[in-house]
Structures are given as structure tokens and as C-alpha cells.
Design a protein around this motif. Structure first.
Motif, PDB file in Angstrom:
ATOM      1  N   ASP A  25       0.830  -1.208   0.000  1.00 46.98           N
ATOM      2  CA  ASP A  25       0.000   0.000   0.000  1.00 46.98           C
ATOM      3  C   ASP A  25       0.864   1.258   0.000  1.00 46.98           C
ATOM      4  O   ASP A  25       0.588   2.213  -0.729  1.00 46.98           O
ATOM      5  CB  ASP A  25      -0.951   0.017   1.198  1.00 46.98           C
ATOM      6  N   GLN A  26       1.906   1.250   0.809  1.00 54.34           N
ATOM      7  CA  GLN A  26       2.814   2.400   0.878  1.00 54.34           C
ATOM      8  C   GLN A  26       3.508   2.613  -0.466  1.00 54.34           C
ATOM      9  O   GLN A  26       3.584   3.739  -0.955  1.00 54.34           O
ATOM     10  CB  GLN A  26       3.854   2.194   1.978  1.00 54.34           C
ATOM     11  N   LEU A  27       3.986   1.523  -1.067  1.00 55.76           N
ATOM     12  CA  LEU A  27       4.659   1.647  -2.356  1.00 55.76           C
ATOM     13  C   LEU A  27       3.707   2.174  -3.429  1.00 55.76           C
ATOM     14  O   LEU A  27       4.085   3.014  -4.248  1.00 55.76           O
ATOM     15  CB  LEU A  27       5.244   0.292  -2.791  1.00 55.76           C
ATOM     16  N   GLU A  28       2.463   1.699  -3.393  1.00 56.21           N
ATOM     17  CA  GLU A  28       1.486   2.183  -4.376  1.00 56.21           C
ATOM     18  C   GLU A  28       1.259   3.690  -4.219  1.00 56.21           C
ATOM     19  O   GLU A  28       1.256   4.432  -5.202  1.00 56.21           O
ATOM     20  CB  GLU A  28       0.155   1.444  -4.229  1.00 56.21           C
ATOM     21  N   GLU A  29       1.075   4.140  -2.981  1.00 54.09           N
ATOM     22  CA  GLU A  29       0.868   5.571  -2.739  1.00 54.09           C
ATOM     23  C   GLU A  29       2.054   6.384  -3.247  1.00 54.09           C
ATOM     24  O   GLU A  29       1.885   7.421  -3.896  1.00 54.09           O
ATOM     25  CB  GLU A  29       0.675   5.833  -1.241  1.00 54.09           C
ATOM     26  N   GLU A  30       3.265   5.913  -2.935  1.00 47.65           N
ATOM     27  CA  GLU A  30       4.462   6.632  -3.366  1.00 47.65           C
ATOM     28  C   GLU A  30       4.578   6.661  -4.888  1.00 47.65           C
ATOM     29  O   GLU A  30       4.897   7.696  -5.477  1.00 47.65           O
ATOM     30  CB  GLU A  30       5.707   5.985  -2.764  1.00 47.65           C
ATOM     31  N   LEU A  31       4.306   5.518  -5.524  1.00 42.56           N
ATOM     32  CA  LEU A  31       4.408   5.452  -6.976  1.00 42.56           C
ATOM     33  C   LEU A  31       3.368   6.350  -7.653  1.00 42.56           C
ATOM     34  O   LEU A  31       3.648   6.964  -8.683  1.00 42.56           O
ATOM     35  CB  LEU A  31       4.259   4.012  -7.461  1.00 42.56           C
ATOM     36  N   LEU A  32       2.195   6.444  -7.061  1.00 40.25           N
ATOM     37  CA  LEU A  32       1.174   7.331  -7.626  1.00 40.25           C
ATOM     38  C   LEU A  32       1.596   8.795  -7.511  1.00 40.25           C
ATOM     39  O   LEU A  32       1.319   9.598  -8.406  1.00 40.25           O
ATOM     40  CB  LEU A  32      -0.177   7.084  -6.959  1.00 40.25           C
ATOM     41  N   VAL A  33       2.281   9.139  -6.421  1.00 37.11           N
ATOM     42  CA  VAL A  33       2.817  10.498  -6.273  1.00 37.11           C
ATOM     43  C   VAL A  33       3.902  10.739  -7.325  1.00 37.11           C
ATOM     44  O   VAL A  33       3.920  11.788  -7.982  1.00 37.11           O
ATOM     45  CB  VAL A  33       3.373  10.729  -4.849  1.00 37.11           C
TER      46      VAL A  33
END
Length: 181
Positions: A25-33
Motif C-alpha cells: 500500500d505504501q509503495l502504491e501511494e508513493e508510486l502514484l505520487v
């Protein structure tokens, strides 16, 4: 190697790291940013693709711009700079999100309607199609398209469910034309 194949390889590697560390979840949020920054700042891509700028300068710049992301996300970006593959960032993010969604039983759907769907209508579509597709959750992106006249057109991945008035009228027209031959 095509961009999508390369993007998928990097996404798989990052996905496996995230799965091992339980921080998908954290990686997804960061990648979306990261994707959002690349989408809204063309000068970033120009800078990172400029052959006159050294790799070390590019890496230092990325470290400054993305200083708040995890080490895994940052290392992926730095690796893309080393391999001169910064141009696949968008595809990498899309692949990663798709893999994460698939692993969690989540699908994304584009729902075309003549007007904005209500919350109840959206929930009903989610429930019906989640059962139909045997997935846990269906995320809906409602797209208003007055040209469909009425009904819904739902696209989930490569599957299209078309119950629009426009399509029904086309089928009726085809049937009348073939019946008159």
C-alpha cells in the motif's frame, strides 16, 4: 526490449520487494505520487532524459525531489536513471498498481453513462459485477458520455459489457438490414 516489457519487469521486482516487506500500500501511494509529478512536470522528464546532464546530477536531483519516499521506491528510480529507462516510469506505475489490485482481488472499471451515477447506482454496479467477475472489490471510474443516449457501458480490463441504447439501436438496424436482404 519494449517499454511495456521492461516496465513490467521493474514492477514485478518492486512488487515482490513490497510483498516481502508487507508495504504494498505504501509503495502504491508513493508510486502514484511519482507518477503525478512526472505527469505534471514536463521539465522533470526533459531534465532526466537530457544526455548533457550526468547520471550523478540526475540521481542527486531525484534524491532531493523524492526525499520523502521509501528507500525501495527511491532505489527503483535511481536504477531507472542508471539504466536510462526513466521513460518507463508511467508504465511501471500502471503495471505495479495492476499487480497489486489483482493480488488483492480488486478490479478497476470505467463505467460510461449518460449522466453522473448516484452512490446507490455505483454500489449496485460494484456488487453485481464483483460477483459476476468473482473478485472482492470493483473500483468504478464514472465517465459521462451523452452520446450513448441511455444505459451503461462497462469496461473492466479487456472486457466490455455494453447495454447502451446506442448499441441496441445499432443492433436493431443491423438486424433490419440483414432481414431485408
Amino acid at each position: 526490449m519494449s517499454q511495456s516489457v521492461a516496465a513490467k519487469r521493474y514492477a514485478v521486482a518492486l512488487f515482490e520487494i513490497g510483498k516481502g516487506k508487507s508495504n504494498l500500500d505504501q509503495l502504491e501511494e508513493e508510486l502514484l505520487v511519482v507518477q503525478d509529478v512526472f505527469n505534471h512536470d514536463e521539465s522533470l522528464s526533459d531534465f532526466l532524459n537530457n544526455p548533457r546532464v550526468s547520471g550523478d546530477q540526475k540521481k542527486e536531483f531525484v534524491r532531493q525531489v523524492f526525499k520523502d519516499v521509501s528507500q525501495d521506491t527511491l532505489n527503483t528510480l535511481l536504477l531507472l536513471i542508471d539504466k536510462r529507462r526513466v521513460d518507463i516510469v508511467q508504465d511501471l506505475v500502471s503495471e505495479f498498481v495492476s499487480m497489486k489490485n489483482e493480488a488483492r482481488g480488486i478490479a478497476e472499471a470505467d463505467v460510461y453513462s449518460v449522466r453522473e451515477l448516484t452512490e446507490d447506482e455505483t454500489k449496485q454496479i460494484q456488487d453485481v459485477f464483483a460477483k459476476k467477475m468473482t473478485i472482492n472489490t470493483l473500483r468504478i471510474n464514472n465517465i459521462v458520455d451523452p452520446s450513448i443516449l441511455g444505459g451503461l457501458r462497462i469496461q473492466v480490463g479487456n472486457q466490455i459489457y455494453d447495454g447502451t441504447v446506442k448499441t441496441q439501436l445499432k443492433r436493431l438496424e443491423q438486424n433490419l438490414v440483414t432481414a431485408n436482404k
